[in-house]
Motif scaffolding. Sequence first.
Motif, short mmCIF file in Angstrom:
data_model
loop_
_atom_site.label_atom_id
_atom_site.label_comp_id
_atom_site.label_asym_id
_atom_site.label_seq_id
_atom_site.Cartn_x
_atom_site.Cartn_y
_atom_site.Cartn_z
N ALA A 182 0.54 -1.85 -0.03
CA ALA A 182 0.35 -0.18 0.34
C ALA A 182 1.02 1.09 -0.18
CB ALA A 182 -1.21 0.04 1.12
N GLU A 183 1.55 1.23 0.84
CA GLU A 183 2.75 2.37 0.89
C GLU A 183 3.26 2.75 -0.51
OE1 GLU A 183 7.03 3.37 3.18
OE2 GLU A 183 5.88 2.08 3.90
N VAL A 184 3.85 1.77 -1.20
CA VAL A 184 4.54 1.86 -2.44
C VAL A 184 3.61 2.14 -3.67
CG1 VAL A 184 5.41 0.15 -4.63
CG2 VAL A 184 6.16 -0.52 -2.27
N LEU A 185 2.49 1.81 -3.76
CA LEU A 185 0.96 2.30 -4.38
C LEU A 185 0.94 3.63 -3.87
CD1 LEU A 185 -1.13 -0.80 -4.73
CD2 LEU A 185 0.03 0.09 -6.47
N GLU A 186 0.72 4.34 -2.96
CA GLU A 186 0.41 5.69 -2.20
C GLU A 186 1.74 6.31 -3.13
OE1 GLU A 186 -0.17 8.21 1.50
OE2 GLU A 186 1.18 6.46 1.30
N LEU A 187 3.20 6.11 -2.95
CA LEU A 187 4.33 6.65 -3.32
C LEU A 187 4.56 7.01 -4.62
CD1 LEU A 187 6.84 5.61 -1.41
CD2 LEU A 187 6.24 7.56 -1.23
N ALA A 188 3.63 5.83 -5.69
CA ALA A 188 3.69 5.69 -6.87
C ALA A 188 1.99 6.47 -7.49
CB ALA A 188 3.22 4.93 -7.60
N GLY A 189 1.72 6.86 -6.63
CA GLY A 189 0.29 7.89 -7.22
C GLY A 189 -0.68 7.14 -7.29
N ARG A 190 -1.12 5.70 -6.88
CA ARG A 190 -2.09 4.88 -7.34
C ARG A 190 -2.98 4.42 -6.04
NH1 ARG A 190 0.54 -0.08 -10.24
NH2 ARG A 190 -1.91 -0.74 -10.28
N SER A 191 -3.95 4.33 -6.63
CA SER A 191 -5.24 3.74 -6.11
C SER A 191 -4.82 2.97 -4.52
CB SER A 191 -6.44 3.95 -5.98
OG SER A 191 -6.70 3.36 -6.48
N PHE A 192 -5.13 2.30 -3.61
CA PHE A 192 -5.23 1.13 -3.10
C PHE A 192 -6.33 0.60 -1.24
CE2 PHE A 192 -2.61 4.78 -1.13
CZ PHE A 192 -2.83 4.30 0.50
N ASP A 193 -6.14 -0.01 -1.12
CA ASP A 193 -7.05 -0.15 0.09
C ASP A 193 -6.61 0.30 1.16
OD1 ASP A 193 -9.77 -0.60 -1.44
OD2 ASP A 193 -9.04 -3.33 -1.25
N SER A 194 -6.80 0.95 2.39
CA SER A 194 -5.53 1.57 3.11
C SER A 194 -5.35 0.06 3.78
CB SER A 194 -6.83 2.53 4.22
OG SER A 194 -5.54 2.75 5.74
N PRO A 195 -4.19 -0.10 4.65
CA PRO A 195 -4.20 -1.13 5.55
C PRO A 195 -5.29 -0.77 6.69
CG PRO A 195 -1.99 -0.24 4.42
CD PRO A 195 -2.81 0.10 4.42
N ASP A 196 -5.02 0.28 7.33
CA ASP A 196 -6.10 0.32 8.17
C ASP A 196 -7.60 0.12 8.03
OD1 ASP A 196 -4.25 1.93 9.83
OD2 ASP A 196 -4.76 3.75 8.63
N ASP A 197 -8.22 -0.27 7.14
CA ASP A 197 -9.20 -0.71 6.95
C ASP A 197 -9.30 -2.17 6.69
OD1 ASP A 197 -10.26 1.91 6.56
OD2 ASP A 197 -9.84 1.95 5.04
N ILE A 198 -8.17 -3.06 6.83
CA ILE A 198 -8.52 -4.30 6.48
C ILE A 198 -7.92 -5.35 8.17
CG2 ILE A 198 -7.30 -6.28 6.06
CD1 ILE A 198 -8.57 -4.17 3.94
N ASP A 199 -8.61 -5.81 7.95
CA ASP A 199 -7.44 -7.94 9.23
C ASP A 199 -7.78 -8.90 8.44
OD1 ASP A 199 -8.61 -6.11 10.97
OD2 ASP A 199 -10.16 -6.26 11.65
N PHE A 200 -6.61 -9.27 8.92
CA PHE A 200 -6.00 -10.40 8.53
C PHE A 200 -6.64 -11.47 10.01
CE2 PHE A 200 -3.94 -7.28 6.55
CZ PHE A 200 -4.23 -8.16 5.05
N VAL A 201 -7.30 -12.20 9.82
CA VAL A 201 -7.83 -13.16 10.80
C VAL A 201 -7.45 -14.74 10.64
CG1 VAL A 201 -10.39 -11.51 11.37
CG2 VAL A 201 -10.06 -13.29 9.62
N VAL A 202 -7.15 -15.50 11.91
CA VAL A 202 -7.18 -16.64 11.47
C VAL A 202 -8.81 -17.37 12.16
CG1 VAL A 202 -6.01 -18.63 12.55
CG2 VAL A 202 -4.49 -16.68 12.24
N GLU A 203 -9.31 -18.60 11.32
CA GLU A 203 -9.91 -19.14 11.11
C GLU A 203 -9.50 -20.75 11.54
OE1 GLU A 203 -13.40 -19.99 8.31
OE2 GLU A 203 -13.84 -17.40 9.62
N GLU A 204 -10.43 -21.74 11.79
CA GLU A 204 -10.23 -23.59 12.17
C GLU A 204 -10.94 -23.05 11.15
OE1 GLU A 204 -11.47 -26.06 15.54
OE2 GLU A 204 -10.41 -24.88 16.25
N VAL A 205 -11.00 -24.50 10.72
CA VAL A 205 -11.48 -25.36 9.98
C VAL A 205 -10.95 -26.95 9.75
CG1 VAL A 205 -11.33 -23.38 8.28
CG2 VAL A 205 -9.90 -25.15 8.04
N GLU A 206 -11.85 -27.29 9.48
CA GLU A 206 -12.27 -28.96 9.67
C GLU A 206 -11.77 -29.03 8.33
OE1 GLU A 206 -12.50 -31.52 12.03
OE2 GLU A 206 -12.98 -30.20 13.71
N VAL A 207 -10.91 -30.45 7.85
CA VAL A 207 -10.68 -30.94 6.71
C VAL A 207 -11.20 -32.24 7.29
CG1 VAL A 207 -9.19 -29.22 6.17
CG2 VAL A 207 -8.29 -30.48 7.71
#
Length: 70
Positions: free
Chosen positions: A45-70
């Motif tokens: 996101a920082e690289v895209l901002e420096l290049a003047g391109r749009s991006f989704d702010s990292p402040d608006d994103i969560d990375f979550v761990v979820e348990e799954v059955e396999v």
Amino acid sequence: MVKYIVKMIDKYSGEVLDTDDEKFDTYEDAEDFSLEWSLNYATGAEVLELAGRSFDSPDDIDFVVEEVEV
């Protein structure tokens, strides 16, 4: 058998934006990956901002761990 996956989620809407295909054997491994994914996302996101391109702010994103059955 229980495995863990990591999802990228919009913090405000709860929408799942992406799910990594890898399944982890332990919660700790999945958590480590989610932190790495988060840092990489913020760097991109920082690289895209420096290049003047749009991006989704990292402040608006969560990375979550979820348990799954396999």
